[in-house]
Design a protein around this motif. Sequence first.
Motif, PDB file in Angstrom:
ATOM      1  N   LEU A  98       1.861 -10.672  25.726  1.00 41.62           N
ATOM      2  CA  LEU A  98       0.990 -10.765  27.222  1.00 41.62           C
ATOM      3  C   LEU A  98       1.737 -10.622  28.334  1.00 41.62           C
ATOM      4  O   LEU A  98       2.404 -11.579  28.402  1.00 41.62           O
ATOM      5  N   VAL A  99       1.535  -9.703  29.066  1.00 40.06           N
ATOM      6  CA  VAL A  99       2.333  -9.624  30.093  1.00 40.06           C
ATOM      7  C   VAL A  99       1.420  -9.696  31.394  1.00 40.06           C
ATOM      8  O   VAL A  99       0.112  -9.480  31.724  1.00 40.06           O
ATOM      9  N   VAL A 100       1.948 -10.806  32.252  1.00 45.39           N
ATOM     10  CA  VAL A 100       1.259 -11.117  33.468  1.00 45.39           C
ATOM     11  C   VAL A 100       1.727 -10.078  34.566  1.00 45.39           C
ATOM     12  O   VAL A 100       2.727  -9.654  34.821  1.00 45.39           O
ATOM     13  N   PHE A 101       0.374  -9.176  34.928  1.00 48.87           N
ATOM     14  CA  PHE A 101       0.564  -7.996  35.439  1.00 48.87           C
ATOM     15  C   PHE A 101      -0.196  -7.846  36.870  1.00 48.87           C
ATOM     16  O   PHE A 101      -1.280  -7.853  36.841  1.00 48.87           O
ATOM     17  N   SER A 102       0.490  -7.419  37.866  1.00 47.31           N
ATOM     18  CA  SER A 102      -0.073  -7.041  39.092  1.00 47.31           C
ATOM     19  C   SER A 102      -0.037  -5.674  39.650  1.00 47.31           C
ATOM     20  O   SER A 102      -0.815  -5.159  40.417  1.00 47.31           O
ATOM     21  N   GLY A 103       0.922  -4.714  38.983  1.00 43.46           N
ATOM     22  CA  GLY A 103       0.711  -3.342  39.194  1.00 43.46           C
ATOM     23  C   GLY A 103       1.980  -3.169  40.109  1.00 43.46           C
ATOM     24  O   GLY A 103       1.843  -1.888  40.825  1.00 43.46           O
ATOM     25  N   GLY A 104       2.685  -4.128  40.524  1.00 47.10           N
ATOM     26  CA  GLY A 104       3.854  -3.697  41.426  1.00 47.10           C
ATOM     27  C   GLY A 104       4.868  -3.545  40.559  1.00 47.10           C
ATOM     28  O   GLY A 104       5.156  -3.307  39.441  1.00 47.10           O
ATOM     29  N   GLN A 105       6.021  -3.156  41.403  1.00 48.40           N
ATOM     30  CA  GLN A 105       7.459  -2.922  40.602  1.00 48.40           C
ATOM     31  C   GLN A 105       7.968  -3.580  39.514  1.00 48.40           C
ATOM     32  O   GLN A 105       8.134  -3.292  38.438  1.00 48.40           O
ATOM     33  N   ASP A 106       7.940  -4.793  39.861  1.00 47.25           N
ATOM     34  CA  ASP A 106       8.408  -5.947  38.945  1.00 47.25           C
ATOM     35  C   ASP A 106       7.651  -5.914  37.705  1.00 47.25           C
ATOM     36  O   ASP A 106       8.419  -5.846  36.558  1.00 47.25           O
ATOM     37  N   SER A 107       6.403  -6.328  37.758  1.00 41.18           N
ATOM     38  CA  SER A 107       5.403  -6.428  36.725  1.00 41.18           C
ATOM     39  C   SER A 107       5.360  -5.125  35.761  1.00 41.18           C
ATOM     40  O   SER A 107       5.280  -5.134  34.499  1.00 41.18           O
ATOM     41  N   THR A 108       5.284  -4.004  36.621  1.00 46.76           N
ATOM     42  CA  THR A 108       5.452  -2.752  35.778  1.00 46.76           C
ATOM     43  C   THR A 108       6.699  -2.419  34.835  1.00 46.76           C
ATOM     44  O   THR A 108       6.685  -2.133  33.934  1.00 46.76           O
ATOM     45  N   THR A 109       7.982  -2.747  35.670  1.00 42.99           N
ATOM     46  CA  THR A 109       9.031  -2.914  34.757  1.00 42.99           C
ATOM     47  C   THR A 109       8.866  -3.734  33.770  1.00 42.99           C
ATOM     48  O   THR A 109       9.447  -3.406  32.499  1.00 42.99           O
ATOM     49  N   CYS A 110       8.486  -4.947  33.706  1.00 42.92           N
ATOM     50  CA  CYS A 110       8.268  -5.753  32.646  1.00 42.92           C
ATOM     51  C   CYS A 110       7.415  -5.354  31.741  1.00 42.92           C
ATOM     52  O   CYS A 110       7.481  -5.555  30.337  1.00 42.92           O
ATOM     53  N   LEU A 111       6.356  -4.658  32.025  1.00 44.64           N
ATOM     54  CA  LEU A 111       5.317  -4.041  31.055  1.00 44.64           C
ATOM     55  C   LEU A 111       6.010  -3.060  30.191  1.00 44.64           C
ATOM     56  O   LEU A 111       5.662  -3.097  28.955  1.00 44.64           O
TER      57      LEU A 111
ATOM     58  N   THR B 201       3.428   2.344  41.639  1.00 42.77           N
ATOM     59  CA  THR B 201       3.238   0.889  41.753  1.00 42.77           C
ATOM     60  C   THR B 201       3.064   0.703  43.003  1.00 42.77           C
ATOM     61  O   THR B 201       3.134   1.361  44.106  1.00 42.77           O
ATOM     62  N   LEU B 202       2.540  -0.635  43.172  1.00 43.00           N
ATOM     63  CA  LEU B 202       2.047  -1.037  44.562  1.00 43.00           C
ATOM     64  C   LEU B 202       2.689  -2.397  44.784  1.00 43.00           C
ATOM     65  O   LEU B 202       2.282  -3.652  44.207  1.00 43.00           O
ATOM     66  N   THR B 203       3.604  -2.443  45.466  1.00 46.41           N
ATOM     67  CA  THR B 203       4.394  -3.779  45.874  1.00 46.41           C
ATOM     68  C   THR B 203       4.279  -4.259  47.424  1.00 46.41           C
ATOM     69  O   THR B 203       4.094  -5.298  47.506  1.00 46.41           O
ATOM     70  N   CYS B 204       3.958  -3.283  48.293  1.00 47.10           N
ATOM     71  CA  CYS B 204       3.687  -3.515  49.497  1.00 47.10           C
ATOM     72  C   CYS B 204       2.440  -4.556  50.005  1.00 47.10           C
ATOM     73  O   CYS B 204       1.466  -4.568  49.323  1.00 47.10           O
ATOM     74  N   TYR B 205       2.905  -5.555  50.906  1.00 48.88           N
ATOM     75  CA  TYR B 205       2.082  -6.304  51.379  1.00 48.88           C
ATOM     76  C   TYR B 205       0.840  -5.737  52.186  1.00 48.88           C
ATOM     77  O   TYR B 205      -0.313  -6.444  52.162  1.00 48.88           O
ATOM     78  N   ASN B 206       1.005  -4.464  52.585  1.00 44.28           N
ATOM     79  CA  ASN B 206      -0.034  -4.132  53.331  1.00 44.28           C
ATOM     80  C   ASN B 206      -0.924  -2.957  52.434  1.00 44.28           C
ATOM     81  O   ASN B 206      -1.774  -2.235  52.975  1.00 44.28           O
ATOM     82  N   GLY B 207      -0.739  -3.242  51.174  1.00 43.00           N
ATOM     83  CA  GLY B 207      -1.591  -2.239  50.296  1.00 43.00           C
ATOM     84  C   GLY B 207      -1.178  -0.549  50.247  1.00 43.00           C
ATOM     85  O   GLY B 207      -1.946   0.211  49.991  1.00 43.00           O
TER      86      GLY B 207
ATOM     87  N   PRO C   6       7.994  -7.586  54.213  1.00 41.12           N
ATOM     88  CA  PRO C   6       9.194  -8.023  53.496  1.00 41.12           C
ATOM     89  C   PRO C   6       9.209  -7.474  52.128  1.00 41.12           C
ATOM     90  O   PRO C   6      10.263  -7.287  51.727  1.00 41.12           O
ATOM     91  N   ALA C   7       7.971  -7.463  51.600  1.00 46.74           N
ATOM     92  CA  ALA C   7       8.103  -6.671  50.039  1.00 46.74           C
ATOM     93  C   ALA C   7       8.585  -5.438  50.194  1.00 46.74           C
ATOM     94  O   ALA C   7       9.324  -5.009  49.250  1.00 46.74           O
ATOM     95  N   CYS C   8       8.413  -4.628  50.970  1.00 47.49           N
ATOM     96  CA  CYS C   8       8.825  -3.128  51.135  1.00 47.49           C
ATOM     97  C   CYS C   8      10.159  -3.109  51.618  1.00 47.49           C
ATOM     98  O   CYS C   8      11.301  -2.326  50.900  1.00 47.49           O
TER      99      CYS C   8
ATOM    100  N   ASN D 256      12.836  -1.280  49.144  1.00 55.89           N
ATOM    101  CA  ASN D 256      13.410  -0.145  49.364  1.00 55.89           C
ATOM    102  C   ASN D 256      14.934  -0.150  49.714  1.00 55.89           C
ATOM    103  O   ASN D 256      15.783   0.698  49.459  1.00 55.89           O
ATOM    104  N   ARG D 257      15.263  -1.435  49.953  1.00 57.35           N
ATOM    105  CA  ARG D 257      16.721  -1.822  50.125  1.00 57.35           C
ATOM    106  C   ARG D 257      17.402  -1.483  48.545  1.00 57.35           C
ATOM    107  O   ARG D 257      18.595  -1.008  48.611  1.00 57.35           O
ATOM    108  N   GLY D 258      16.907  -2.245  47.770  1.00 51.91           N
ATOM    109  CA  GLY D 258      17.169  -2.203  46.392  1.00 51.91           C
ATOM    110  C   GLY D 258      17.230  -0.862  45.960  1.00 51.91           C
ATOM    111  O   GLY D 258      18.166  -0.237  45.240  1.00 51.91           O
TER     112      GLY D 258
END
Length: 223
Positions: free
Chosen positions: A6-19, A183-189, A199-201, A205-207
Amino acid sequence: MNKKALVVFSGGQDSTTCLVWALKKFEQVEAVTFNYNQRHSHELEVAADIARHFQVKHHILDLGLLNQLAPNALTRDDIAIEAGKDGRLPTTFVDGRNMLFLTFAAILAKQSDCHHLVTGVCQTDFSGYPDCRDIFIKSLNVTLNLSMDYEFVIHTPLMWLNKQETWRLADELGYFDYIRENTLTCYNGVMGSGCGECPACELRNRGLQQYLEIRNQVNRHDE
């Protein structure tokens, strides 16, 4: 022990990579997303869309009480999004969030005889969040096992990766472009590369740019 995760999933970069990582590793994968009245309900829609794309059973659980207990910039429009300064935590930190997410995920997992939990927490690029540390995950893993008399294993495939290395993992898994665009990582949606200012972007984006530079160098060397 079975091969169900079971993956804890937000739809962001990290959790989608984990999925995607989990889909490569386990025979059966499900995902769980938490609705805690986050600032952007769009996050829930993105998570559902990605789960459908990968044909993964998707659960959405209501944790609205978290919004009431722990006011923060992710749930309140009147709280500015700010990085941590002078030893203070970022305004985007939500007290108890990962503890509650993993606890409720474990309860859900046990009902379907699932022993494996997957989360995208990371100590290398953790923005100062104490509940993203390896010591917390190991401690909670023991606590969950004792509390339910059930053998859970919490997997953290990103724990010791920085964002550049997380992009590399996405590429190695064959989903670099998908994760970059969907994916959606941005705090501003804002989808994909996001607003570019929160900060999330900045971290994402730096990485990304660091990884693209390395990948381009490798490609030029191979030509």
